[in-house]
Design a protein around this motif. Sequence first.
Motif, PDB file in Angstrom:
ATOM      1  N   LEU A  43       0.871  -1.178   0.000  1.00 36.98           N
ATOM      2  CA  LEU A  43       0.000   0.000   0.000  1.00 36.98           C
ATOM      3  C   LEU A  43       0.903   1.222   0.000  1.00 36.98           C
ATOM      4  O   LEU A  43       1.762   1.369   0.878  1.00 36.98           O
ATOM      5  CB  LEU A  43      -0.925   0.013   1.208  1.00 36.98           C
ATOM      6  CG  LEU A  43      -1.948   1.158   1.285  1.00 36.98           C
ATOM      7  CD1 LEU A  43      -3.230   0.692   1.973  1.00 36.98           C
ATOM      8  CD2 LEU A  43      -1.403   2.383   2.026  1.00 36.98           C
ATOM      9  N   LEU A  44       0.735   2.095  -0.983  1.00 35.77           N
ATOM     10  CA  LEU A  44       1.574   3.287  -1.129  1.00 35.77           C
ATOM     11  C   LEU A  44       0.785   4.512  -0.691  1.00 35.77           C
ATOM     12  O   LEU A  44      -0.265   4.820  -1.249  1.00 35.77           O
ATOM     13  CB  LEU A  44       2.013   3.442  -2.586  1.00 35.77           C
ATOM     14  CG  LEU A  44       2.855   4.683  -2.914  1.00 35.77           C
ATOM     15  CD1 LEU A  44       4.224   4.598  -2.241  1.00 35.77           C
ATOM     16  CD2 LEU A  44       3.004   4.846  -4.430  1.00 35.77           C
ATOM     17  N   ASP A  45       1.307   5.238   0.313  1.00 33.69           N
ATOM     18  CA  ASP A  45       0.699   6.493   0.769  1.00 33.69           C
ATOM     19  C   ASP A  45       1.603   7.633   0.301  1.00 33.69           C
ATOM     20  O   ASP A  45       2.761   7.740   0.732  1.00 33.69           O
ATOM     21  CB  ASP A  45       0.563   6.504   2.289  1.00 33.69           C
ATOM     22  CG  ASP A  45      -0.249   7.687   2.779  1.00 33.69           C
ATOM     23  OD1 ASP A  45      -1.366   7.874   2.278  1.00 33.69           O
ATOM     24  OD2 ASP A  45       0.245   8.434   3.639  1.00 33.69           O
ATOM     25  N   THR A  46       1.105   8.481  -0.574  1.00 30.62           N
ATOM     26  CA  THR A  46       1.938   9.448  -1.281  1.00 30.62           C
ATOM     27  C   THR A  46       1.301  10.830  -1.295  1.00 30.62           C
ATOM     28  O   THR A  46       0.078  10.958  -1.178  1.00 30.62           O
ATOM     29  CB  THR A  46       2.167   8.978  -2.736  1.00 30.62           C
ATOM     30  OG1 THR A  46       2.791  10.027  -3.483  1.00 30.62           O
ATOM     31  CG2 THR A  46       0.862   8.634  -3.412  1.00 30.62           C
ATOM     32  N   ASP A  47       2.147  11.860  -1.455  1.00 28.18           N
ATOM     33  CA  ASP A  47       1.622  13.207  -1.640  1.00 28.18           C
ATOM     34  C   ASP A  47       1.743  13.658  -3.100  1.00 28.18           C
ATOM     35  O   ASP A  47       1.534  14.825  -3.419  1.00 28.18           O
ATOM     36  CB  ASP A  47       2.314  14.219  -0.714  1.00 28.18           C
ATOM     37  CG  ASP A  47       3.820  14.293  -0.928  1.00 28.18           C
ATOM     38  OD1 ASP A  47       4.319  13.673  -1.889  1.00 28.18           O
ATOM     39  OD2 ASP A  47       4.496  14.974  -0.137  1.00 28.18           O
ATOM     40  N   VAL A  48       2.077  12.738  -4.018  1.00 27.44           N
ATOM     41  CA  VAL A  48       2.059  12.939  -5.473  1.00 27.44           C
ATOM     42  C   VAL A  48       2.933  14.116  -5.903  1.00 27.44           C
ATOM     43  O   VAL A  48       2.577  14.865  -6.812  1.00 27.44           O
ATOM     44  CB  VAL A  48       0.621  13.089  -6.015  1.00 27.44           C
ATOM     45  CG1 VAL A  48       0.577  12.745  -7.506  1.00 27.44           C
ATOM     46  CG2 VAL A  48      -0.341  12.175  -5.293  1.00 27.44           C
ATOM     47  N   ASP A  49       4.048  14.316  -5.214  1.00 25.64           N
ATOM     48  CA  ASP A  49       5.052  15.247  -5.706  1.00 25.64           C
ATOM     49  C   ASP A  49       5.735  14.620  -6.924  1.00 25.64           C
ATOM     50  O   ASP A  49       5.498  13.448  -7.248  1.00 25.64           O
ATOM     51  CB  ASP A  49       6.063  15.544  -4.593  1.00 25.64           C
ATOM     52  CG  ASP A  49       6.900  16.773  -4.877  1.00 25.64           C
ATOM     53  OD1 ASP A  49       6.758  17.344  -5.973  1.00 25.64           O
ATOM     54  OD2 ASP A  49       7.706  17.159  -4.011  1.00 25.64           O
TER      55      ASP A  49
END
Length: 1066
Positions: free
Chosen positions: A30-36
């Motif tokens: 599971l990838l938790d990202t801020d999409v930078d």
Amino acid sequence: MAMLKSTVVLLLLVLIGFVGSEAPPPRRILLDTDVDTDDFFALLYLLKLDASQVYLEAVTINTNAWTNAGHAVNQVYDILYMMDRDDVAGTSTAGGCRYRQFIPVGLGGRLDIDTNFGLRRGFLPQGPRAYSPFRQPTVQQVMIDTISKAPTTVFVIGAHTNFAIFLMSNPHLKKNIEHIYVMGGGVRSKNPTGCCPKNATSICKPRQCGDHGNLFTGYTSNPYAEFNIFGDPFAAYQVFHSGIPITLVPLDATNTIPITAEFFSDFERRQDTFEAQYCFQSLKMARDTWFDDQFYTSYFMWDSFLTGVASAIMRNLNKNGGENEFAAMDYLNITVVTSNKPYGVSDGSNPFFDGRAFPKFNLKKGGVHSGHVQKGLLDPFCFARNGKGKCQFIYEARIFLRKCQVLNLSQQRGRFNFTTQFPYYKEVIYKPDFGRKKLGKPVVFDMDMSSGDFLALIYLLKVPVEVIDLKGILISATGWANAATIDVVYDILHMMGRDDIPVGRGEVFAMGQANPSFTAVGDCKYIKAIPHGSGGFLDSDTLYGLARNLPRSPRRYTAENSVKYGAPRDTDHPELRQPLAFEVWQSISKLMKPGSKITMLTSGPLSNLAQIILKDKNASSLIESVFVVGGHISHGNSDKGNVFTVPSNKYAEFNMFLDPLAAKTVLDSKLNITLIPLAVQRQVSSFSRIIKQLQLRRKTAEAVFARRLLSRLYHLKQKHHRYQHMDTFLGEVIGAAIVVGDSHLKQNLKSKPISIMAAGNVSKDGQIIIDERHGGSVRILHSVDSIAYYHHFADRLSNKTQSALIGSFDEQKRIWSKSPNHISIVPATRHLAAVPRRSPPRCRSHLAAAAALLAPLPAPPTLPAPPPQLPAPALLLPCRAAAGHRAAAGHRAAAAATLSRHCRSPPNDPRPSAAAAALSSLFPLSSLPSPLVLRRPRGAVRGLAAIRRCRSSRHCRPSRRCRLLVRGFAGASAATISRRLTAAALAARSRRPSLPPRRPRRRWSFAGILVSATGWANAATIDVVYDTLHMMGRDDIPVGRGEVFAMGQANPSFTAVGDCKYIYEP
């Protein structure tokens, strides 16, 4: 500083080289990202890995930092669609601005990340998934569903908010989390950014050089912080102290190996896949727009490095616990500082303790979480006497990964990008030619991109150009949508065929809120009143899930820039630079004719107009009038404003509150201002009535879109308490109608002296008061005829005049999916086979004649595929029946000449030779194969006309005009086509008899209906007239309501009442 309560974290020290090892059992991620930018590099890398070893199950998006929810979720959906992984779940959340204010908002910040420097919409394909209110799964639901199914490894490459809430809310699911990999923090790192060269002079002043952190916007107050942990320190503390095994990849690792010029050159030379192209173009724009010349010593692949490290460790878990030849690891006791000493002292900075009877989350008073919390960039507590900030947020390892090699691998490669998604994609710019039309009043529209503003924009584009000449659009990013939503404005203009209208991006901070030393960041004192999630930024940025239904404009925001406009360097295409609002204003001003003046319509915070007044000394002489949608004048304690998120401010209206200093600047100016206050907006905010009027009228593309948007807002308002403010946006549309000046609206205007409060107190700012002594005189709209307004709005959008040229993205997809040269040569048997067996006798007689004439023709030859570069479209050519007399053998040249004169291309077709090309291929001067369905004598023409009509009608009417649908032709050059048609026309001129002119037919039509209310029915019965017209399919006929009193019977002083002397007589 002494370490506080700590946890054991696996610290990765060095990893150099390419990752690869024996495949362990498949592991769920599971990838938790801020999409930078570096985050979607990480996402693409995970999608490229062997799914039998590492499988990405879900993506959750944290929007507390570098990106905004609506734009981020759609970018992730498009990346997954490109990589053919629509099975991956995804969602987002949003947060406050205490820590987020350290992230730049405009250039180089959230604007560029939301749009990926303008590359996202031009490169990524658009798939079927998109954000939609109440249909989008919550981030917590995605985490629960994913982790509860089976053991899962979690990658956290952004702020820890999402995962911390999950751990605190679902402690029973901790057992299913195998491991946590975190990128963030700095333990013993030394920042190489901003260091002076060895041979530098004393003029060079080091900036972040040697700091533990990378908080470049606030390193003077906090030199220890790293962005991912600083985004939510308390959440990071919960993750670090969860008891779950953690591997940290800190700045200690990423700072050691920056992006180098050699790496960049290697990447540039090899871009074999779409994902590699997207990553390189993004990296190149980041370099070209970097704020100084130290990109190669300042830019690292931070978050994306973690995926390589984690995948290497996971593949080698059976080898000494993950140790491998590429990495050296160590165990350290670390923690996260969430507040600064002295603890337990209430100074108003700590939201967990200050102002609360009981601490939040049952925290302990006087504990490590109860001290001073940094409040902003210039928090006085954080500055020490030696000039080095003392506020701390400590966190943390060191790797390198040649990710470009992995992205170029052929397995799991992207299917297509946006331009290759459609086989016949072509960018088209629509610029209308108004010819000799006398253009109307020049208008500039200043909008903050709320849903009501988009409806107002569509309305203005529907007003005839003889009445309103829309010169430009100014975008305020201090209101209900983020700056990147400017792309939706471009899409609306493209839909309506107005790509000629310039769009300027305005201010991203309210007046006085930008940081004086670094204007890319600033305070969120007023903008925090806008909800981030439901009914706020998330919905406005996506137009409540409908923005992706609009046709895609070739114009879009881009970070392209040039030295001419203050950039450190020219990018590849500086001509595509996004103009600023003031630049658009200056351009419009220069093009104005002498003596002409501009009408301004503002529907949002007055930030842009205030800047124009302050910067342009000639603005007051150039602006004829200003119509301001906003403000509230209270007439009692119960007459409140609409700033529902600030309960202490009861009487302000949002457009004034969001930038009170700008509003004061405008209202104190000497401009001719008309205020359209909240009270009038509330008079015209009935969803049910305006939707009903749109349903009763003709369905133009823009009317359908407006009705869908209004219906969605109405549905949300009825369904959930978070959407109770939706009528605010509906009321904003009235401003556009007032500017047009329709007399049916019965405007009631009065002049009053008013002042606005702008003293910096959020409980008072934005409130308007009547000020007889110091207030400026402003015309205030008090009332309008709401029923007339609903009818007027629906009539305008349903009118076919200036209607949409392309209605939706689905229509664009159909155009781009079909060959423009898809033109058929149809044999007669095709027509005959399509006719129903049970045809009326009259039809059968014509069919028999056609069959007798055309049956002897053999099957058509197989033609070679046309060259893809030929521009001719599918043509439906209206032709004179006389051409049939010359289609027989020996008269083919004459038939070609006849057809060339009467078969015209569609109006405004940019390719006038398309019809000529088709005719030249059908009628070459050399031999022509005979099996083509071309005109034989008149009987064949009449028979084919009957065939077409028999497909859908029960009757046949032979016509003197024919329609010819042709498909496929040889690719003759334009010069050859011209020579052939000229020769054919000259050869046929002497032999072609002139056709007698047709006698014009006299026709009658309804011009309108006038309803008298002085007879046998009351005025309200006018709805029956509308229903009758709708039943007969004649919603185009206007209906006017007449007088309700007989002549001389209305009261002279108050005409709404009068005598009933005649109406009640027998």
